[in-house]
Design an enzyme around this catalytic site. Structure first.
Site, short mmCIF file in Angstrom:
data_model
loop_
_atom_site.label_atom_id
_atom_site.label_comp_id
_atom_site.label_asym_id
_atom_site.label_seq_id
_atom_site.Cartn_x
_atom_site.Cartn_y
_atom_site.Cartn_z
N ASP A 274 0.84 -1.20 0.00
CA ASP A 274 0.00 0.00 0.00
C ASP A 274 0.87 1.25 0.00
O ASP A 274 1.96 1.26 0.58
CB ASP A 274 -0.91 -0.04 1.24
CG ASP A 274 -2.10 0.91 1.10
OD1 ASP A 274 -2.29 1.49 0.02
OD2 ASP A 274 -2.84 1.05 2.09
N GLY A 275 0.36 2.30 -0.61
CA GLY A 275 1.03 3.61 -0.53
C GLY A 275 1.66 4.09 -1.82
O GLY A 275 2.34 5.12 -1.83
N ARG B 30 0.29 7.64 -2.63
CA ARG B 30 0.85 8.70 -1.76
C ARG B 30 2.32 8.96 -2.08
O ARG B 30 2.79 10.08 -2.04
CB ARG B 30 0.66 8.32 -0.28
CG ARG B 30 -0.73 8.68 0.25
CD ARG B 30 -1.07 7.94 1.49
NE ARG B 30 -1.41 6.54 1.20
CZ ARG B 30 -1.54 5.60 2.11
NH1 ARG B 30 -1.35 5.89 3.37
NH2 ARG B 30 -1.86 4.37 1.77
N TRP B 31 3.04 7.91 -2.42
CA TRP B 31 4.45 8.06 -2.81
C TRP B 31 4.56 8.99 -4.02
O TRP B 31 5.41 9.89 -4.06
CB TRP B 31 5.03 6.68 -3.11
CG TRP B 31 6.49 6.63 -3.44
CD1 TRP B 31 7.52 6.38 -2.57
CD2 TRP B 31 7.10 6.82 -4.74
NE1 TRP B 31 8.71 6.39 -3.24
CE2 TRP B 31 8.49 6.67 -4.57
CE3 TRP B 31 6.60 7.09 -6.01
CZ2 TRP B 31 9.40 6.78 -5.63
CZ3 TRP B 31 7.49 7.20 -7.06
CH2 TRP B 31 8.88 7.05 -6.86
N HIS C 145 2.88 3.38 -9.01
CA HIS C 145 2.73 1.95 -9.30
C HIS C 145 3.98 1.40 -9.99
O HIS C 145 4.41 0.28 -9.72
CB HIS C 145 1.49 1.70 -10.15
CG HIS C 145 0.20 2.03 -9.45
ND1 HIS C 145 -0.05 1.68 -8.14
CD2 HIS C 145 -0.91 2.71 -9.87
CE1 HIS C 145 -1.26 2.09 -7.78
NE2 HIS C 145 -1.79 2.73 -8.81
N ASN D 245 -10.59 -3.41 -6.39
CA ASN D 245 -9.82 -2.38 -7.11
C ASN D 245 -10.44 -1.98 -8.46
O ASN D 245 -10.06 -0.98 -9.05
CB ASN D 245 -8.36 -2.81 -7.33
CG ASN D 245 -7.50 -2.71 -6.08
OD1 ASN D 245 -6.52 -3.45 -5.92
ND2 ASN D 245 -7.83 -1.79 -5.17
N TRP D 246 -11.46 -2.76 -8.91
CA TRP D 246 -12.16 -2.37 -10.14
C TRP D 246 -12.89 -1.05 -9.96
O TRP D 246 -13.30 -0.42 -10.94
CB TRP D 246 -13.17 -3.46 -10.55
CG TRP D 246 -12.52 -4.76 -10.88
CD1 TRP D 246 -12.53 -5.89 -10.11
CD2 TRP D 246 -11.74 -5.09 -12.03
NE1 TRP D 246 -11.82 -6.90 -10.71
CE2 TRP D 246 -11.32 -6.43 -11.90
CE3 TRP D 246 -11.35 -4.38 -13.17
CZ2 TRP D 246 -10.54 -7.07 -12.85
CZ3 TRP D 246 -10.57 -5.02 -14.13
CH2 TRP D 246 -10.18 -6.35 -13.97
N ARG E 199 -11.63 1.62 -9.05
CA ARG E 199 -10.73 2.73 -9.40
C ARG E 199 -11.01 3.21 -10.83
O ARG E 199 -11.59 2.46 -11.63
CB ARG E 199 -9.26 2.27 -9.27
CG ARG E 199 -8.93 1.95 -7.83
CD ARG E 199 -7.46 1.71 -7.62
NE ARG E 199 -7.25 1.48 -6.20
CZ ARG E 199 -6.14 1.73 -5.54
NH1 ARG E 199 -5.10 2.21 -6.19
NH2 ARG E 199 -6.05 1.50 -4.26
N LEU F 205 -6.94 -5.40 7.12
CA LEU F 205 -6.58 -6.50 6.22
C LEU F 205 -7.22 -6.37 4.84
O LEU F 205 -6.81 -7.09 3.91
CB LEU F 205 -6.96 -7.85 6.85
CG LEU F 205 -6.20 -8.19 8.15
CD1 LEU F 205 -6.55 -9.58 8.64
CD2 LEU F 205 -4.69 -8.06 7.97
C1 FPP Z 1 -1.86 0.23 -3.27
O1 FPP Z 1 -1.40 1.55 -3.37
C2 FPP Z 1 -1.34 -0.56 -4.35
C3 FPP Z 1 -2.08 -1.17 -5.29
C4 FPP Z 1 -3.55 -1.13 -5.35
C5 FPP Z 1 -1.47 -1.93 -6.37
C6 FPP Z 1 -0.21 -2.65 -6.06
C7 FPP Z 1 0.48 -2.88 -7.34
C8 FPP Z 1 1.81 -2.83 -7.55
C9 FPP Z 1 2.79 -2.69 -6.49
C10 FPP Z 1 2.35 -2.92 -8.93
C11 FPP Z 1 2.06 -4.17 -9.69
C12 FPP Z 1 2.33 -5.42 -8.96
C13 FPP Z 1 3.11 -6.46 -9.40
C14 FPP Z 1 3.13 -7.75 -8.65
C15 FPP Z 1 3.91 -6.39 -10.62
P1 FPP Z 1 -2.47 2.70 -3.57
O2 FPP Z 1 -2.55 3.01 -5.01
O3 FPP Z 1 -3.77 2.34 -2.94
O4 FPP Z 1 -1.76 3.85 -2.78
P2 FPP Z 1 -2.44 5.01 -1.94
O5 FPP Z 1 -3.25 4.35 -0.86
O6 FPP Z 1 -1.28 5.79 -1.42
O7 FPP Z 1 -3.29 5.80 -2.92
#
Ligand code: FPP
Length: 246
Positions: free
Chosen positions: A26-27, A30-31, A43, A74-75, A77, A201
């Protein structure tokens, strides 16, 4: 990819005692926001973290690393972000499968991945088939995964077997449920890590987490790496696991 000094993981490699670690990555958003970059840049940096952590998991002697890459929720989004994530996943499998295979890694995808775009399904199934005979660690990627969906399909498959007379409904036990989940055959989950400071979770491995240790870190996923995984395993080593006993 830039060459980085390899962290010394030897102090934790042998004695952490964990077989299976799962990570809620997660994050990313924000990163990216902190850097005034589009979410997709977060991502992309997240994929680099996946590479670092997958290598570290092998160095640290884990039998299985499960990564939550795309949830069944996540769909919700924006379509463009979903497309970015699917593109990154596709590219990741295409570009990294040779290295996984050469290192003896077995790639597993858990979740309702069969509902994805047919060419992505073919790519996933090809990668799993190619590495299935390896004897090294398992890297499991949770894709279109939701723990409640997983339990629903497990109940449906057991109910169908009971209706067909293959098993007696009253004899169904925890091992049968284990075997009907997407994670069938994976080692028991020892440690669940979530990055970015959130402490929930989010529908990930709810059955499997029954006795897992939980570890939350404020580190955003793109900043996570070998040292951060080693720290989590160090914390795990200090936990007193009693599984309901004394
Ligand atoms: C959560 O961060 C992350 C995700 C929903 C996607 C995770 C995907 C990857 C790390 C890349 C693809 C994966 C692989 C295995 C190649 P967020 O977008 O919810 O962050 P935020 O909460 O800061 O907005």
């Amino acid at each position: 990819m830039a060459t980085q000094a390899k962290p010394d993981l030897t102090s934790v490699a042998s004695d952490h005692g964990a077989r299976h670690v799962a990570i809620i990555m997660d994050g990313n958003g924000r990163w990216a926001k902190k850097r005034l970059l589009p979410r997709v840049a977060g991502h992309r940096a997240g994929v680099e973290a996946v590479r670092r952590v997958a290598r570290a998991a092998q160095d640290l002697g884990l039998e299985c690393l499960t990564l939550y890459a795309f949830s069944s929720e996540n769909w919700k989004r924006p379509a463009s972000e979903v497309a970015d994530l699917m593109g990154l996943l596709r590219h990741f499998i295409q570009s990294d499968i040779d290295e996984f295979h050469a290192n003896g890694v077995r790639l597993r995808v858990i979740g309702n991945y069969r509902a994805l775009e047919p060419s992505l399904v073919d790519l996933i199934e090809g990668a799993m088939a190619r590495t299935a005979g390896n004897s090294g660690p398992i890297i499991a990627i949770a894709l279109n995964y939701g723990a409640q969906d997983e339990m629903v399909q497990a109940v449906q498959s057991l109910a169908a077997r009971a209706a067909a007379g293959e098993i007696a409904a009253e004899a169904i036990g925890a091992a049968d449920i284990d075997g009907a989940l997407y994670t069938a055959g994976l080692p028991p989950l020892d440690l669940m890590v979530r990055t970015s400071g959130e402490q929930r979770l989010s529908n990930f491995m709810l059955w499997q987490a029954a006795y897992a240790e939980l570890y939350f870190t404020d580190t955003l996923w793109p900043d996570f790496g070998a040292d951060a995984l080693a720290q989590a395993l160090d914390a795990f080593r200090m936990r007193d696991r009693r599984f309901g006993g004394l």
